[in-house]
Enzyme design. Sequence first.
Site, PDB file in Angstrom:
ATOM      1  N   GLY A 100      -5.222  11.738  -8.896  1.00  0.00           N
ATOM      2  CA  GLY A 100      -5.209  12.889  -7.596  1.00  0.00           C
ATOM      3  C   GLY A 100      -5.029  14.203  -8.072  1.00  0.00           C
ATOM      4  O   GLY A 100      -6.172  15.198  -7.806  1.00  0.00           O
TER       5      GLY A 100
ATOM      6  N   GLY B  75      -4.074  12.282  -1.651  1.00  0.00           N
ATOM      7  CA  GLY B  75      -3.481  11.511  -2.298  1.00  0.00           C
ATOM      8  C   GLY B  75      -3.497  12.345  -4.589  1.00  0.00           C
ATOM      9  O   GLY B  75      -3.047  11.793  -4.930  1.00  0.00           O
TER      10      GLY B  75
ATOM     11  N   HIS C  64      -5.396  -8.240 -14.483  1.00  0.00           N
ATOM     12  CA  HIS C  64      -6.838  -7.143 -14.735  1.00  0.00           C
ATOM     13  C   HIS C  64      -6.933  -7.137 -15.599  1.00  0.00           C
ATOM     14  O   HIS C  64      -7.706  -7.044 -16.908  1.00  0.00           O
ATOM     15  CB  HIS C  64      -5.771  -5.853 -14.234  1.00  0.00           C
ATOM     16  CG  HIS C  64      -6.166  -5.915 -12.385  1.00  0.00           C
ATOM     17  ND1 HIS C  64      -5.063  -4.908 -12.187  1.00  0.00           N
ATOM     18  CD2 HIS C  64      -6.653  -6.861 -11.802  1.00  0.00           C
ATOM     19  CE1 HIS C  64      -5.609  -5.148 -10.554  1.00  0.00           C
ATOM     20  NE2 HIS C  64      -6.172  -6.558 -10.111  1.00  0.00           N
TER      21      HIS C  64
ATOM     22  N   LYS D 168     -10.394  -3.318  -2.077  1.00  0.00           N
ATOM     23  CA  LYS D 168     -11.337  -2.168  -2.364  1.00  0.00           C
ATOM     24  C   LYS D 168     -12.548  -2.546  -1.344  1.00  0.00           C
ATOM     25  O   LYS D 168     -13.183  -1.398  -1.055  1.00  0.00           O
ATOM     26  CB  LYS D 168     -11.225  -2.011  -3.967  1.00  0.00           C
ATOM     27  CG  LYS D 168     -10.122  -1.196  -4.098  1.00  0.00           C
ATOM     28  CD  LYS D 168     -10.029  -0.798  -6.093  1.00  0.00           C
ATOM     29  CE  LYS D 168      -8.939   0.142  -6.306  1.00  0.00           C
ATOM     30  NZ  LYS D 168      -8.545   0.462  -7.407  1.00  0.00           N
TER      31      LYS D 168
ATOM     32  N   ARG E  94       1.099  15.464   2.593  1.00  0.00           N
ATOM     33  CA  ARG E  94       1.219  14.791   3.949  1.00  0.00           C
ATOM     34  C   ARG E  94       2.842  14.725   4.370  1.00  0.00           C
ATOM     35  O   ARG E  94       3.896  15.378   3.009  1.00  0.00           O
ATOM     36  CB  ARG E  94       1.520  13.484   3.457  1.00  0.00           C
ATOM     37  CG  ARG E  94       0.323  12.784   3.309  1.00  0.00           C
ATOM     38  CD  ARG E  94       0.610  10.666   2.962  1.00  0.00           C
ATOM     39  NE  ARG E  94       0.817  10.763   1.744  1.00  0.00           N
ATOM     40  CZ  ARG E  94       1.679  10.261   2.115  1.00  0.00           C
ATOM     41  NH1 ARG E  94       2.617   9.543   2.410  1.00  0.00           N
ATOM     42  NH2 ARG E  94       2.743   9.973   0.398  1.00  0.00           N
TER      43      ARG E  94
END
Length: 313
Positions: free
Chosen positions: A17, A11, A271, A139, A36
């Site tokens: 990343g 990533g 969130h 997660k 990728r």
Amino acid sequence: MAMKSKVLIVGGTGYLGKRLVKASLAHGHETYVLHREEIGVDIEKVQRLLSFKQQGAHLVIGSFNDHQSLVKVVKLVDVVICAISGVHIRSHQILLQLKLVDAIKEAGNVKRFLPSEFGTDPARMENAMEPGRVTFDDKMVVRRAIEEAGIPFTYISANCFAGYFLGGLCQPGFILPSREQVRLLGDGNQKAIYVDEDDIATYSIKTIDDPRTLNKTVYIKPPQNILSQREVVQIWEKLIGKELLKSSISEQEFLAIMKEQDYAEQVGLTHYYHVCYEGCLANFEIGDGAEEASKLYPEVKYTTVEEYMTRYL
Ligand code: NDP
């Protein structure tokens, strides 16, 4: 001196990343970045990967659709850090990491894995609201897979990315601070923790060869950056030399508006609700079995909220 671990970033083209790649190189780690196959003709990503190569990183080809390709790249390194996407309004691929966990398990050589976490500690969010709890639930699924496979890990709880939260004066839907007005979430007094994304990357890299962080959660809580929305606004007002016009949105109004949004927006708003109305990031003490990054690494000169906000002047 002990050898520095070889690091694979998965990533690496992403928002966090790319900073992890930079920090890994800056700290002298031999750094591998997954390229990728699916990137195809995404020119921005390919250019970014080429720039990593110019800075000394190795690009390694692999695919989440090809288990053996992942095993092969994992075998090249000691440490794997994954920063795969996890923000619904952009992209959410957290569970794809189960494939990476399988590859790390088969490769058998990895001394540390940092999965794509970098936010609120999901282990503290068992009672989180729908639909945003999907982030924490996914997660946790990845954590369980890591622990069942016996893979050594460090979980980074990075709190609020500064770009999202400070940029918008803690208002969802904004990433540039107004010079005119601000809407406070409730009374605007709940404390949260804001961290410069480059500092998140630096602290993350610091943990990878540190025995104190093995199989632990590391919270990033720079002491000067534990502030309420009102305090963030005050810092901005000081910088621009002007008071903002303030209004406030009550908890009930916030939740009612949230229900009218599409799914991805609702996830993000959930969130913000936990952070800004409940104070979920700053309302607990770090217990046994966890560490705090600015205490572990006092030599890191972290970016304060005021320093970060000067970039918007
Ligand atoms: P990005 O949205 O920037 O995506 C990161 C990378 O994920 C991409 O560059 C790509 O890497 C990879 N990716 C995307 N889709 C796929 C796919 N289909 N298959 C395989 N790989 C894919 O991620 P962020 O930097 O925004 O998020 C990283 C982490 O940080 C997440 O865990 C997120 O939840 C967390 N976060 C925390 C925030 C906070 O305030 N605490 C705010 C934002 C994020 P490549 O092409 O190189 O393989």
